[in-house]
Structure formats: C-alpha cells, structure tokens
Design an enzyme around this catalytic site. Structure first.
Site, PDB file in Angstrom:
ATOM      1  N   PHE A  14      35.352  40.824  40.645  1.00  0.00           N
ATOM      2  CA  PHE A  14      34.899  42.209  40.786  1.00  0.00           C
ATOM      3  C   PHE A  14      35.172  42.931  39.483  1.00  0.00           C
ATOM      4  O   PHE A  14      36.318  43.094  39.081  1.00  0.00           O
ATOM      5  CB  PHE A  14      35.565  42.952  41.948  1.00  0.00           C
ATOM      6  CG  PHE A  14      35.002  44.337  42.097  1.00  0.00           C
ATOM      7  CD1 PHE A  14      33.834  44.557  42.802  1.00  0.00           C
ATOM      8  CD2 PHE A  14      35.598  45.421  41.471  1.00  0.00           C
ATOM      9  CE1 PHE A  14      33.273  45.826  42.899  1.00  0.00           C
ATOM     10  CE2 PHE A  14      35.048  46.700  41.556  1.00  0.00           C
ATOM     11  CZ  PHE A  14      33.887  46.897  42.276  1.00  0.00           C
ATOM     12  N   ASP A  35      40.479  41.678  32.521  1.00  0.00           N
ATOM     13  CA  ASP A  35      40.179  42.910  33.240  1.00  0.00           C
ATOM     14  C   ASP A  35      41.420  43.264  34.061  1.00  0.00           C
ATOM     15  O   ASP A  35      41.671  42.684  35.115  1.00  0.00           O
ATOM     16  CB  ASP A  35      38.946  42.730  34.131  1.00  0.00           C
ATOM     17  CG  ASP A  35      38.576  44.034  34.858  1.00  0.00           C
ATOM     18  OD1 ASP A  35      39.385  44.984  34.833  1.00  0.00           O
ATOM     19  OD2 ASP A  35      37.479  44.078  35.459  1.00  0.00           O
ATOM     20  N   LYS A  59      41.528  52.848  36.387  1.00  0.00           N
ATOM     21  CA  LYS A  59      42.242  53.255  37.608  1.00  0.00           C
ATOM     22  C   LYS A  59      43.513  54.063  37.314  1.00  0.00           C
ATOM     23  O   LYS A  59      43.407  55.247  37.041  1.00  0.00           O
ATOM     24  CB  LYS A  59      42.488  52.027  38.490  1.00  0.00           C
ATOM     25  CG  LYS A  59      41.161  51.483  39.041  1.00  0.00           C
ATOM     26  CD  LYS A  59      41.293  50.637  40.279  1.00  0.00           C
ATOM     27  CE  LYS A  59      39.938  50.437  40.940  1.00  0.00           C
ATOM     28  NZ  LYS A  59      39.300  49.174  40.689  1.00  0.00           N
TER      29      LYS A  59
END
Ligand SMILES: *Cc1c(COP(=O)(O)O)cnc(C)c1O
Length: 408
Positions: free
Chosen positions: A149, A234, A263
C-alpha cells in the site's frame, strides 16, 4: 470575533445521514460521529468517549492535540502560513535541516500527502536512473512488492495488487515489476540493469501489519547495492516511532537511499510528507521539474519541526517499545483462544481473528460498543495502533475489550 457555525444536525444518525447524502462514498466508516479529542481519547457528538486504537493509521502517533504541536501551530498561525515556494521563508531551511539530522539523511523534499511523497520518490528514482545510472531513456523499472500500500494516485494504484483499488481506474502507468513480499530470491531475480529502485514498506501496514522474514530487508539492500539500484523505504506508516525505533528499517540496521515519510510528520494537525535521502539522489531535481503549491509551507514546516523535536527526545520510541511489549505479550496470549495470529512491532499489531469468531467488521463494531475504536483490514484482521502517548492503564483497558470481543 467568533463565528459560530450554523448548527445543521444533532445526534449521530443525523450527521451520518448528511455525510452519506452529500459526501462521496469512498469510505465505509463505523457509525460513530466524533466531535472532540484529547490524547488517546475521542468523544462523539452524543458525549460518548472512546479510546482511539487506530491513531489515524499512525497519523496520530503523538495522540490528539499534543500540547507542543498545538502550540507550534498556533504560534505559526500568528506569523505566516503560506508563501508558496516562489519565496524562501524562515521555517523551511530549519525544518529540512532538523528532519535530515533526525533521520541521518542529507536532503529533504517536503510535500503534503503520503501518496505525493511516494509519487515524488518514483519520479526522483526514474530521473536518477537516467541521469546517473545511465538506464536507456523510458525503460527504467521499479520493483515493488505484492500486497503493497503506497497510496491512491493513478500511478500508485498501477502497481497495487488490490483489485478493489485498481478496478476501472486504468489505463495504468507502466514501469513497475511486482514480486511477492518477503521473498528475497524473487526480489533478486526481478532486479535487472534497468532497475532504478526497489520500493518496499519495511512492515506492510495496510496488508495487515506484515513483518518480513529476518534478513529480508538487509538482503534487499545488498541486492540493490550489487545492481546499482536505489532502495526506497516507504516509512509513511511504519516510521516516526511507531515500531519502537525512529524508522522500522532501524530494527534491521539497514539504510535506504530514499525514505518516504508522512502521516505522523504532520502531528495529526495537517498533511505533511517528505522524501528524505542522500544528496546524490535527491540532488537530481532541478528548479521547475517537480513541486507543490502547499509543499513545505510555513505552517507545515512549523508543525513538522515540533514533531521532529518530540522525536529527538527518544521518549516516544521508548514508549512504543515498552508498551508494545505489553501489547504483544497480552495479544500473543490469545493465540489459540480467539486469535490465530499476532504480528507487528512496538505499539503496532495486526491480529487475525480465528475462524468461527466475529469478522473484522463485527469485531470493530463490538469494540466501539465497548468504547474502543479500531479498524478491520481484510475480512478477519484488525489493525491495532494506539497513540504512543497512551497510558499503560488505558492500553490494558483496550486490550481487555479486545479479549472480550475475540474470545466471546
Ligand atoms: C497511508 C500510506 C500512504 C499514503 O498516504 P496518504 O497520506 O494517505 O496519501 C503511503 N504509504 C504507506 C505505507 C501508507 O501507510
């Protein structure tokens, strides 16, 4: 002057009805309507309180409205919030230096959302491949892992293996090669002289908090070195103290050439993301080749600097490691008694509910009824990611609720 918003609805059902009538249906939220939050706790419009066991998928690592972060944002709101990158401003250089020093890197490209950071890393890796590695124009490849993802843009869903994320969104961007996650031999076989980069989540979050086999990430690093390819980590969800270290790769003593961060970098206040890495790689970008109106704006940089200051203390990494041990010990005790698997690191877990138990969705609803909010991923998996500020007592309270729901 205070402007009062018009009161358009009262009560959970009315707010949900408004949301469903006027908002696009790209999410399927639990039927709670949150109105206020503080630390590890949120309150709904009817005054019910819940423990937040999701933390905005790790965007809220420091809890809701951490006082240092709110103070930094408020101070910056009183100075300047946006300049565009047409001009320098006095938060940009300090933010870049502080984030680079924290992460042991040399350069920072500030962006906004996580997907934008990943898109940026893809562009940088391709440009690096043509300009530095000498890959023939238009033929660079990026090797990615199945079940990844990395976000929702057209290029990023081009290399997703989730059919729901891809269906009807083609045609897709070429130049990506997918291998099974955790399989070092398959990764090695996929790397060629055209490989610009290998892009991996050090722990796959959305897939269900999947930790790769020991040595996999170090092997990925070695294979990239052998082939002269970049390793891009990531760390948008796994990074910034979530796993008990600053970066999840730190557990393996592996360094990436580029990291994508997001985030928690925005402190739960606003979207702040970045690509950080070596000068050799990030330095390929020249003026005009890439950018963003909002990337690196003064407010984002001020919040990002306050996040970096919190992480510099090491307190949150330590809390995650210590509370994470408690979380994993207690959840591990449920294997064979409600759970079939518990994965993760630090204050982060993916738990599989054993066959015969509630679905992930049913479990999430039952937990909400007990005052704990978390979210299923896939049919029978729950993702547990409490804010790193949570107290041991509140953590236990949440785990008690999980125990009740899965052993019912
Ligand atoms: C959430 C996430 C993204 C995308 O971030 P957005 O801010 O939602 O665009 C990318 N990569 C990983 C690993 C993520 O968890």
């Amino acid at each position: 002057m205070t402007v009062h918003a018009e009161k358009v609805a009262t009560g959970t059902d009315e707010f949900i009805a408004l949301d469903e009538q006027w908002g696009a249906h790209n999410y399927h939220p639990l039927p709670v309507v949150l109105a206020e939050a503080d630390g590890a706790w949120v309150t709904d419009v009817d005054g019910n309180r819940y423990l937040d066991f999701l933390s905005g998928y790790s965007a809220l690592n420091f809890g809701h409205r951490h006082p240092d972060l709110i103070a930094a944002a408020q101070a910056q709101l009183g100075r300047v919030t946006l300049t565009s990158r047409a001009f320098h401003h006095d938060q940009m250089g300090p933010f870049c230096r502080e984030l680079a020093e924290l992460t042991g890197t040399e350069m920072v490209l500030p962006m906004n959302s996580g997907a934008e950071a990943v898109e940026s890393a893809v562009k940088i890796a391709r440009k690096w491949a043509y300009q530095v590695k000498g890959v023939p124009d238009g033929t660079a490849e990026i090797v990615v892992a199945g079940s990844n993802f990395h976000g929702r843009t057209t290029t990023i869903v081009s290399f997703s293996t989730d059919e729901t994320a891809r269906a009807d969104f083609g045609p897709f961007t070429p130049g990506f090669v997918t291998v099974p996650y955790g399989d070092a031999a398959a990764l090695a076989a996929a790397i060629t002289e055209r490989t610009a980069a290998v892009l991996l989540e050090p722990i796959q979050g959305e897939a269900g908090v999947i930790v790769p086999p020991p040595g996999y990430l170090a092997e990925a690093r070695r294979r990239c070195d052998d082939a002269g390819a970049l390793l891009i980590a990531d760390e948008i969800q796994s990074g910034l103290a979530r796993t008990g270290k600053l970066l999840a790769l730190d557990h393996e003593n592996v360094r990436a050439d580029l990291y994508t961060l997001g985030k928690a970098l925005g402190g739960g206040i606003m979207p702040v993301s970045a690509v950080v890495g070596s000068r050799d790689v990030l330095g390929v970008l020249r003026p005009g080749e890439h950018g963003s109106t909002f990337g690196g704006n003064p407010l984002a940089c001020a919040v990002g600097r306050a996040v970096v200051a919190l992480l510099k203390t090491g307190e949150f990494q330590q809390r995650s490691a210590e509370l994470g041990e408690r979380l994993h010990t207690r959840l591990g005790g449920l294997i064979g008694n409600g759970l079939s698997a518990v994965r993760g690191r630090g204050l982060w877990a993916g738990i599989d509910i054993a066959p015969g138990g509630p679905s992930g969705r049913e479990a999430s609803r039952a937990l909400a009824a007990r005052g704990v909010l978390c979210k299923e991923t896939h049919d029978h998996t729950l993702r547990i990611a409490p804010p790193l500020v949570i107290s041991a007592e509140d953590l236990d309270r949440g785990i008690d609720a999980i125990t009740e729901v899965v052993t019912r």
